[in-house]
Design a protein around this motif. Structure first.
Motif, short mmCIF file in Angstrom:
data_model
loop_
_atom_site.label_atom_id
_atom_site.label_comp_id
_atom_site.label_asym_id
_atom_site.label_seq_id
_atom_site.Cartn_x
_atom_site.Cartn_y
_atom_site.Cartn_z
N TYR A 30 0.82 -1.21 0.00
CA TYR A 30 0.00 0.00 0.00
C TYR A 30 0.85 1.25 0.00
CZ TYR A 30 -4.24 -2.62 0.89
OH TYR A 30 -5.30 -3.46 0.77
N HIS A 34 -3.86 7.23 4.61
CA HIS A 34 -4.69 8.40 4.30
C HIS A 34 -4.62 9.39 5.46
CE1 HIS A 34 -6.44 6.51 0.81
NE2 HIS A 34 -6.74 5.44 1.52
N ALA A 38 -10.40 11.28 5.16
CA ALA A 38 -10.29 9.88 4.74
C ALA A 38 -9.64 9.04 5.83
CB ALA A 38 -9.50 9.77 3.44
N VAL A 86 -17.26 2.23 -1.52
CA VAL A 86 -15.95 2.41 -2.16
C VAL A 86 -16.01 3.55 -3.18
CG1 VAL A 86 -14.29 1.31 -3.71
CG2 VAL A 86 -15.18 0.05 -1.76
N PHE A 89 -16.32 6.87 -1.27
CA PHE A 89 -15.06 7.16 -0.57
C PHE A 89 -14.05 7.76 -1.54
CE2 PHE A 89 -10.79 5.86 0.73
CZ PHE A 89 -10.73 6.37 2.01
N HIS A 90 -13.89 7.14 -2.70
CA HIS A 90 -12.90 7.63 -3.64
C HIS A 90 -13.38 8.86 -4.42
CE1 HIS A 90 -9.81 4.63 -3.08
NE2 HIS A 90 -10.77 3.70 -3.02
N THR A 91 -14.65 9.10 -4.44
CA THR A 91 -15.17 10.29 -5.11
C THR A 91 -15.05 11.52 -4.23
OG1 THR A 91 -16.73 8.95 -6.38
CG2 THR A 91 -17.20 11.31 -6.22
N VAL A 94 -11.15 10.88 -1.24
CA VAL A 94 -9.84 10.73 -1.87
C VAL A 94 -10.00 10.92 -3.39
CG1 VAL A 94 -7.78 9.29 -2.07
CG2 VAL A 94 -9.28 9.03 -0.11
N PRO A 95 -10.26 12.17 -3.83
CA PRO A 95 -10.49 12.38 -5.27
C PRO A 95 -9.22 12.22 -6.10
CG PRO A 95 -10.59 14.47 -4.09
CD PRO A 95 -10.39 13.39 -3.06
#
Length: 95
Positions: A30, A34, A38, A86, A89-91, A94-95
C-alpha cells in the motif's frame, strides 16, 4: 450473452475475493496512509473492532459466491452497499 455474464461475474467475484483476503493476509503493498477526513473515516471503521473484519468476510464470501454462481443474485445485492461505499469514498474523500 451468457459468456459475457459469466466473465463479468467471475471478474467481479475475483476482485472482491482478492481485496477481502488482502485484509487478512497483507499481500498487496500500500501507499502511505490516508490523512484528513479519509484517515478519520478509515480509523473509525477499524476502531470499532468488528466492522472492518466483518466487511472483509462479507467480501470474501460474496466473491466466492459470485465466482461459483451459488446465490449470485443475493450476493450481488449484499455486495452493492460495499461497492457504493468504495465509490463514494474515492469520489469525495480521496479524489
Amino acid at each position: 450473452m451468457k459468456t459475457t455474464t459469466l466473465i463479468c461475474r467471475v471478474l467481479l467475484g475475483s476482485l472482491y475475493l482478492i481485496f477481502g483476503l488482502d485484509y487478512f493476509l497483507h499481500f498487496i503493498p500500500y501507499q502511505p496512509l490516508h490523512t484528513g477526513k479519509a484517515g478519520a473515516f478509515i480509523a473509525g471503521l477499524k476502531g470499532t473492532g468488528y466492522f472492518y473484519p466483518m466487511q472483509k468476510v462479507i467480501q470474501i464470501v460474496g466473491g466466492l459466491s459470485l465466482m461459483f454462481n451459488r446465490y449470485a443474485p443475493f450476493s450481488a445485492v449484499v455486495l452493492f452497499p460495499i461497492s457504493l461505499n468504495v465509490l463514494l469514498f474515492h469520489t469525495f474523500l480521496v479524489p
